[in-house]
Design a protein around this motif. Structure first.
Motif, PDB file in Angstrom:
ATOM      1  N   ASP A  62       0.345  -1.351   0.101  1.00  0.00           N
ATOM      2  CA  ASP A  62       0.267   0.392   0.052  1.00  0.00           C
ATOM      3  C   ASP A  62       1.151   1.289  -0.192  1.00  0.00           C
ATOM      4  OD1 ASP A  62      -1.747   2.410   0.887  1.00  0.00           O
ATOM      5  OD2 ASP A  62      -3.167   0.900   2.326  1.00  0.00           O
ATOM      6  N   VAL A  63       0.861   1.908  -0.989  1.00  0.00           N
ATOM      7  CA  VAL A  63       2.367   3.405  -1.375  1.00  0.00           C
ATOM      8  C   VAL A  63       1.395   4.387  -0.313  1.00  0.00           C
ATOM      9  CG1 VAL A  63       2.943   4.065  -3.184  1.00  0.00           C
ATOM     10  CG2 VAL A  63       2.550   2.281  -4.123  1.00  0.00           C
ATOM     11  N   GLU A  64       0.375   4.614  -1.023  1.00  0.00           N
ATOM     12  CA  GLU A  64       0.486   4.985   0.439  1.00  0.00           C
ATOM     13  C   GLU A  64       0.454   5.154   2.268  1.00  0.00           C
ATOM     14  OE1 GLU A  64      -1.154   8.855  -0.420  1.00  0.00           O
ATOM     15  OE2 GLU A  64       0.032   7.532  -2.355  1.00  0.00           O
ATOM     16  N   LEU A  65       0.541   4.123   2.481  1.00  0.00           N
ATOM     17  CA  LEU A  65       0.296   3.331   4.109  1.00  0.00           C
ATOM     18  C   LEU A  65       2.216   4.405   4.066  1.00  0.00           C
ATOM     19  CD1 LEU A  65      -1.608   1.074   5.246  1.00  0.00           C
ATOM     20  CD2 LEU A  65      -1.934   3.333   6.095  1.00  0.00           C
ATOM     21  N   LEU A  66       2.614   3.698   2.999  1.00  0.00           N
ATOM     22  CA  LEU A  66       4.046   3.685   2.669  1.00  0.00           C
ATOM     23  C   LEU A  66       4.923   5.279   3.099  1.00  0.00           C
ATOM     24  CD1 LEU A  66       5.947   0.516   0.672  1.00  0.00           C
ATOM     25  CD2 LEU A  66       6.023   0.281   3.463  1.00  0.00           C
ATOM     26  N   ARG A  67       3.631   5.416   2.324  1.00  0.00           N
ATOM     27  CA  ARG A  67       3.921   7.005   2.555  1.00  0.00           C
ATOM     28  C   ARG A  67       3.749   8.418   3.409  1.00  0.00           C
ATOM     29  NH1 ARG A  67       4.188   9.637  -2.278  1.00  0.00           N
ATOM     30  NH2 ARG A  67       2.722   8.204  -3.514  1.00  0.00           N
ATOM     31  N   LYS A  68       3.695   7.612   4.107  1.00  0.00           N
ATOM     32  CA  LYS A  68       3.143   8.206   5.087  1.00  0.00           C
ATOM     33  C   LYS A  68       4.200   7.694   6.252  1.00  0.00           C
ATOM     34  CE  LYS A  68      -2.154   8.679   4.611  1.00  0.00           C
ATOM     35  NZ  LYS A  68      -3.183   8.351   5.056  1.00  0.00           N
ATOM     36  N   ALA A  69       4.214   7.160   6.002  1.00  0.00           N
ATOM     37  CA  ALA A  69       5.279   5.863   7.613  1.00  0.00           C
ATOM     38  C   ALA A  69       6.272   6.879   7.004  1.00  0.00           C
ATOM     39  CB  ALA A  69       5.741   4.473   6.980  1.00  0.00           C
ATOM     40  N   GLY A  70       7.071   6.867   5.754  1.00  0.00           N
ATOM     41  CA  GLY A  70       8.574   7.497   5.285  1.00  0.00           C
ATOM     42  C   GLY A  70       7.877   8.646   6.345  1.00  0.00           C
ATOM     43  N   ALA A  71       6.782   9.685   5.922  1.00  0.00           N
ATOM     44  CA  ALA A  71       7.013  11.100   6.310  1.00  0.00           C
ATOM     45  C   ALA A  71       7.246  11.004   7.972  1.00  0.00           C
ATOM     46  CB  ALA A  71       5.613  11.323   6.241  1.00  0.00           C
ATOM     47  N   LEU A  72       6.625  10.139   8.975  1.00  0.00           N
ATOM     48  CA  LEU A  72       7.158   9.852  10.528  1.00  0.00           C
ATOM     49  C   LEU A  72       8.405   9.759  10.308  1.00  0.00           C
ATOM     50  CD1 LEU A  72       4.148   7.835  12.139  1.00  0.00           C
ATOM     51  CD2 LEU A  72       4.943   9.847  12.253  1.00  0.00           C
ATOM     52  N   LEU A  73       9.348   8.963   9.689  1.00  0.00           N
ATOM     53  CA  LEU A  73      10.436   8.857   9.393  1.00  0.00           C
ATOM     54  C   LEU A  73      11.595   9.555   9.334  1.00  0.00           C
ATOM     55  CD1 LEU A  73      10.627   4.919   7.691  1.00  0.00           C
ATOM     56  CD2 LEU A  73      11.230   5.525  10.704  1.00  0.00           C
ATOM     57  N   GLU A  74      11.256  10.241   8.711  1.00  0.00           N
ATOM     58  CA  GLU A  74      11.748  11.846   8.267  1.00  0.00           C
ATOM     59  C   GLU A  74      11.715  13.106   9.508  1.00  0.00           C
ATOM     60  OE1 GLU A  74      14.080  13.584   5.706  1.00  0.00           O
ATOM     61  OE2 GLU A  74      13.737  11.998   5.289  1.00  0.00           O
ATOM     62  N   GLN A  75      10.711  13.284   9.929  1.00  0.00           N
ATOM     63  CA  GLN A  75      10.510  13.518  10.949  1.00  0.00           C
ATOM     64  C   GLN A  75      11.079  13.323  12.146  1.00  0.00           C
ATOM     65  OE1 GLN A  75       6.104  13.577  12.097  1.00  0.00           O
ATOM     66  NE2 GLN A  75       5.170  14.206  10.006  1.00  0.00           N
ATOM     67  N   ASN A  76      11.500  11.747  12.531  1.00  0.00           N
ATOM     68  CA  ASN A  76      12.366  11.490  13.766  1.00  0.00           C
ATOM     69  C   ASN A  76      13.572  11.281  13.252  1.00  0.00           C
ATOM     70  OD1 ASN A  76      13.839   8.616  14.077  1.00  0.00           O
ATOM     71  ND2 ASN A  76      12.266   9.804  15.849  1.00  0.00           N
TER      72      ASN A  76
END
Length: 218
Positions: free
Chosen positions: A196-210
């Protein structure tokens, strides 16, 4: 500073892989274990070998050595991840062959961390997953506080039931400089092997914030 990496594992659909690569993961994983619903199957080896924007990880479970070497050659693998009962001498041989090696272990209460010692010097990373009969991909989380008992300095990938709804909690609770990469799989899927690319996109944003927060704090 070591920037936290991420790995998206269990890929097998070429079009889906193209979309996933657009998210710029550090690692993508192909599973070469025939009993897995995410088995790489008919994915074109030529297509896989042409990928250069992410490190390609081949995941194996007690595979014959020659099968591993052939997959490295055919798919252009940069990394081999061993999920079975593979011995340190195989890890050493694979590293000498020119790939990095991840040795995976299923973690549960009472895990004997001393068994990892024999692999030190022969692996690049460990991977800690939820202990399960299916060798990973269970979608189940283990108790992350057990990682406080990990006694060695080898950096590690963290897997096991990581999802969008627990990722932020994980990043706040596992404050360990040895944590090298977050490894996501079954909780980011439409069906096994199709992410699910959209779910992954949101996860990537969280990792970037971290990552940004870590840079500020350091």
């Amino acid at each position: 500073m070591n920037t936290l990496k991420w790995k998206i594992c269990g890929l097998k659909d070429a079009e889906n892989i193209g979309h996933v690569l657009g998210l710029r993961p550090d690692y993508i994983g192909f599973i070469f274990y025939g009993r897995s619903p995410r088995y790489v199957g008919d994915l074109s080896a030529d297509f896989a070998s042409s990928i250069t924007t992410a490190n390609k990880v081949g995941v194996f479970v007690n595979a014959e050595e020659e099968i591993i070497y052939q997959a490295i050659e055919n798919y252009g693998l940069n990394v081999v991840q061993l999920h079975g009962n593979e011995r340190p001498d195989l890890c050493k041989a694979l590293r000498q062959h020119g790939v990095k090696v991840i040795k995976a272990f299923g973690i549960s209460e009472g895990f004997d961390w001393s068994i990892l010692e024999q692999y030190i010097g022969d692996v690049d990373y460990f991977l800690f997953d939820t202990k399960h009969i299916a060798y990973g991909g269970s979608g189940q989380v283990f108790d992350w506080s057990l990682l406080k008992e990990y006694p060695f300095g080898i950096p590690y990938f963290l897997s096991g039931g990581i999802a969008l709804d627990n990722l932020k909690d994980l990043l706040s609770k596992v404050n360990d400089k040895r944590l090298y990469a977050i490894d996501v799989n079954s909780r980011f899927e439409i069906r096994p092997g199709l992410k699910d690319v959209e779910l992954l996109r949101k996860a990537g944003a969280l990792l970037e914030q971290n990552i940004t927060a870590r840079e500020i704090n350091e």
